[in-house]
Design a protein around this motif. Structure first.
Motif, short mmCIF file in Angstrom:
data_model
loop_
_atom_site.label_atom_id
_atom_site.label_comp_id
_atom_site.label_asym_id
_atom_site.label_seq_id
_atom_site.Cartn_x
_atom_site.Cartn_y
_atom_site.Cartn_z
N ILE A 184 0.86 -1.19 0.00
CA ILE A 184 0.00 0.00 0.00
C ILE A 184 0.89 1.23 0.00
CG2 ILE A 184 -1.56 1.40 1.43
CD1 ILE A 184 -2.98 -1.14 2.24
N VAL A 185 0.72 2.12 -0.98
CA VAL A 185 1.53 3.34 -1.06
C VAL A 185 0.74 4.58 -0.67
CG1 VAL A 185 3.04 2.37 -2.83
CG2 VAL A 185 1.03 3.70 -3.52
N SER A 186 -0.55 4.43 -0.46
CA SER A 186 -1.36 5.55 0.05
C SER A 186 -0.98 5.80 1.50
CB SER A 186 -2.85 5.19 -0.05
OG SER A 186 -3.62 5.98 0.84
N ARG A 187 -0.58 7.04 1.81
CA ARG A 187 -0.16 7.35 3.18
C ARG A 187 -1.32 7.15 4.15
NH1 ARG A 187 2.91 12.98 4.39
NH2 ARG A 187 0.86 13.85 3.86
N GLY A 188 -2.49 7.70 3.79
CA GLY A 188 -3.66 7.51 4.64
C GLY A 188 -4.08 6.06 4.72
N GLY A 189 -4.04 5.38 3.58
CA GLY A 189 -4.39 3.96 3.56
C GLY A 189 -3.47 3.12 4.43
N SER A 190 -2.19 3.45 4.39
CA SER A 190 -1.24 2.69 5.20
C SER A 190 -1.46 2.93 6.69
CB SER A 190 0.20 3.05 4.82
OG SER A 190 0.54 4.37 5.25
N LEU A 191 -1.87 4.15 7.07
CA LEU A 191 -2.16 4.44 8.47
C LEU A 191 -3.37 3.66 8.95
CD1 LEU A 191 -1.56 8.31 8.55
CD2 LEU A 191 -0.13 6.56 9.61
N VAL A 192 -4.41 3.61 8.12
CA VAL A 192 -5.61 2.84 8.49
C VAL A 192 -5.27 1.36 8.58
CG1 VAL A 192 -7.94 2.17 7.77
CG2 VAL A 192 -7.19 4.54 7.51
N PHE A 193 -4.50 0.86 7.61
CA PHE A 193 -4.08 -0.54 7.60
C PHE A 193 -3.28 -0.85 8.86
CE2 PHE A 193 -1.45 -4.16 6.55
CZ PHE A 193 -2.21 -4.94 5.69
N ALA A 194 -2.35 0.04 9.21
CA ALA A 194 -1.53 -0.18 10.39
C ALA A 194 -2.37 -0.17 11.66
CB ALA A 194 -0.44 0.90 10.47
N TRP A 195 -3.33 0.75 11.74
CA TRP A 195 -4.19 0.84 12.92
C TRP A 195 -5.01 -0.44 13.07
CZ3 TRP A 195 -9.47 0.87 14.04
CH2 TRP A 195 -9.82 1.37 15.30
N MET A 198 -2.74 -3.29 14.28
CA MET A 198 -2.29 -3.21 15.67
C MET A 198 -3.44 -3.37 16.68
SD MET A 198 0.68 -0.25 15.67
CE MET A 198 -0.30 1.02 14.89
N THR A 199 -4.64 -2.91 16.31
CA THR A 199 -5.75 -2.94 17.28
C THR A 199 -6.67 -4.14 17.11
OG1 THR A 199 -7.22 -1.64 15.84
CG2 THR A 199 -5.75 -0.41 17.36
N GLY A 200 -6.65 -4.74 15.92
CA GLY A 200 -7.57 -5.84 15.65
C GLY A 200 -8.99 -5.37 15.37
N GLU A 201 -9.20 -4.07 15.25
CA GLU A 201 -10.53 -3.52 15.03
C GLU A 201 -10.76 -3.21 13.55
OE1 GLU A 201 -11.75 -0.41 17.70
OE2 GLU A 201 -10.42 -1.12 19.28
N GLU A 202 -12.03 -2.98 13.21
CA GLU A 202 -12.41 -2.66 11.84
C GLU A 202 -12.04 -1.20 11.53
OE1 GLU A 202 -12.65 -3.04 8.72
OE2 GLU A 202 -14.16 -4.63 8.90
N ASN A 203 -11.86 -0.91 10.26
CA ASN A 203 -11.59 0.45 9.79
C ASN A 203 -12.67 1.40 10.33
OD1 ASN A 203 -11.33 2.85 8.34
ND2 ASN A 203 -11.26 1.86 6.34
N PRO A 204 -12.29 2.39 11.15
CA PRO A 204 -13.31 3.27 11.75
C PRO A 204 -14.05 4.10 10.72
CG PRO A 204 -11.10 4.10 12.19
CD PRO A 204 -10.93 2.73 11.60
N PHE A 205 -13.40 4.43 9.61
CA PHE A 205 -14.07 5.24 8.58
C PHE A 205 -15.12 4.41 7.84
CE2 PHE A 205 -9.81 7.14 9.10
CZ PHE A 205 -10.20 8.39 9.54
N TYR A 206 -14.95 3.10 7.84
CA TYR A 206 -15.95 2.20 7.25
C TYR A 206 -17.03 1.86 8.28
CZ TYR A 206 -17.96 -1.95 5.01
OH TYR A 206 -18.83 -2.86 4.45
N GLU A 207 -16.61 1.51 9.49
CA GLU A 207 -17.55 1.07 10.52
C GLU A 207 -18.49 2.19 10.93
OE1 GLU A 207 -17.54 -1.40 14.75
OE2 GLU A 207 -15.65 -0.65 13.93
N TYR A 208 -17.98 3.42 10.98
CA TYR A 208 -18.79 4.56 11.44
C TYR A 208 -19.12 5.51 10.29
CZ TYR A 208 -17.62 2.76 16.02
OH TYR A 208 -17.48 1.94 17.12
N PHE A 209 -19.28 4.93 9.10
CA PHE A 209 -19.52 5.73 7.91
C PHE A 209 -20.81 6.54 8.03
CE2 PHE A 209 -20.62 6.12 3.25
CZ PHE A 209 -19.53 6.91 2.91
#
Length: 436
Positions: A184-195, A198-209
């Motif tokens: 993944i070369v998207s900076r924002g995408g890589s941050l979401v992927f990393a989060w 590390m947390t085991g949780e779903e993408n917050p921008f998807y879950e709380y869309f």
């Protein structure tokens, strides 16, 4: 008192907003037709109700192609005075949007300055700001923290936000399975992927869309659905990860429209030239004609220092084939934070691509300035040529640095008296043609 929430809500209610009137005039389009396109989601007018100095623009494939300029400070380059020079350059050169991608320090004063003083559309990527706003490590942030930063940017008057909503926990397994060259070369995408990792949780921008949609509807913020899995090299173009995410972005587009929230969809990336048009067609189909916002695309991976050119080549084909919004690329891409001159070069290259595409699409009036340039060249009218130029200052400086001799000063130093235009003008006027 506004009796609508967003431009899309107004259009669906048959209300012609001041922003629609301005855009229709700029685009030489009947306002009723524009209103219909906004109601269908095929045109986005990014206009936060708190950005009161905005000179609105429309984004859609049937309108003039718009360009965006990325800027903002980083940990290694953090001079906001230089960033303001870039802002002025972008506005003066005719960019329609600026994205503040700052990733260091207190970003709010600069963001607020942009929405108070800058007439072009302002965009941000809230996930960048989340870490520096809270001054906490990524893994310690909660889903609520991310959503609250979206609200903060909306309150500050940002017109559109890039949100990487399309990757989910399923994407983690896909990336591991398909073994992309560049992951993944998207900076924002890589941050979401990393989060998520590390947390085991779903993408917050998807879950709380839906909660995010409520915020965007309240402030009339357009969502730019970020492509976390955009290809970062030619080998990864149009692969399973990219297309699977695009399908999800199409689903999210429909959900946003159901809330009267305007949407743009972001696209690649690094794409071989022969795949660019096909990528545009796939997006138009999957995302139901929502405006497509592309980074480049870059058509080769081997031109660091010249990626404004590789992006302009791809951008011209992309816009001709349906992309509505080009994110500029500078000579500093892949190398460093762009300086003021890099920004200028990136803007000019993107404007050339956008203009070439508009001519190819038959946008009303797009070729008028080219026809004026042709007349000025035929008449050897140099002042008129400079007036038609995208960058008059540079054009004039080049001519003045190598000017012709006085007895043929109406030509240039390339041909002198051998000038074809001069010879034809004289021949057709029945005059003697002196060459030596």
């Amino acid at each position: 008192m506004r009796n609508y929430t967003t431009q899309m809500d107004a259009a669906r209610k048959g209300i012609i907003t001041p922003e629609m009137e301005t855009v229709a005039k700029k685009e030489k389009m009947p306002v009723d037709k524009l209103m219909q396109l906004v109601s269908e989601g095929k045109v986005a007018i990014c206009a936060n109700k708190n950005h009161t100095c905005l000179d609105p623009e429309g984004i859609g494939s049937m309108l003039r192609t718009k360009i965006n300029v990325n800027l903002g400070v980083s940990r290694d380059c953090k001079d906001y005075d230089i960033e303001m020079q870039k802002v002025m350059s972008a506005v003066n050169l005719g960019a329609e949007a600026i994205m503040d991608l700052s990733s260091h320090g207190n970003t709010q004063p600069f963001r607020q300055k942009l929405t108070r003083e800058c007439p072009v559309m302002i965009g941000t990527v809230p996930v960048y700001d989340s870490v520096i706003h809270y001054q906490r490590d990524l893994a310690t942030l909660t889903a609520k923290d991310f959503v609250d930063v979206v609200r903060l940017h909306a309150e500050d008057g940002v017109d559109f936000v890039t949100l990487h909503c399309g990757i989910t926990r399923k994407t983690i397994e896909q990336i591991k399975k398909h073994k992309r060259k560049m992951n993944i070369v998207s900076r924002g995408g890589s941050l979401v992927f990393a989060w998520m990792s590390m947390t085991g949780e779903e993408n917050p921008f998807y879950e709380y869309f839906d909660e995010i949609l409520d915020i965007c509807e309240e402030y009339d913020v357009t969502i730019s659905l970020g492509d976390a899995c955009r290809p970062g090299c030619l080998a990864d173009a149009t692969d399973v990860c990219q297309i699977e995410e695009l399908v999800r972005l199409g689903e999210l587009t429909k959900r946003a429209w159901d809330h009267n929230v305007q949407v743009m969809v972001e696209g690649p990336g690094h794409v071989p030239l022969n795949q660019v048009a096909a990528n545009m067609e796939v997006q138009k189909s999957i995302c139901m004609g929502a405006p497509f916002y592309v980074l480049g695309p870059l058509v080769t991976d081997i031109a660091p220092g010249y990626d404004h050119i590789t992006a302009a080549i791809g951008g011209a084909v992309a816009a001709m084939s349906g992309a509505a919004f080009l994110c500029y690329v500078t000579p500093a891409e892949h190398l460093a934070l762009p300086n003021v001159e890099d920004v200028k070069q990136g803007i000019i290259a993107s404007k050339i691509a956008a203009h070439a595409a508009d001519i190819a699409k038959g946008i009303p009036g797009a070729r008028d300035i080219d026809d004026q340039m042709a007349d000025a060249r035929r008449n050897l009218d140099w002042d008129a040529q400079f007036a038609c130029a995208l960058d008059p200052e540079t054009a004039k400086a080049i001519r003045d640095s190598r000017s012709p001799e006085d007895d043929h000063s109406d030509t240039c130093s390339m041909c002198g008296k051998f000038c074809a235009v001069r010879s034809m003008n004289k021949a057709l006027a029945g005059e003697y043609i002196d060459i030596l």
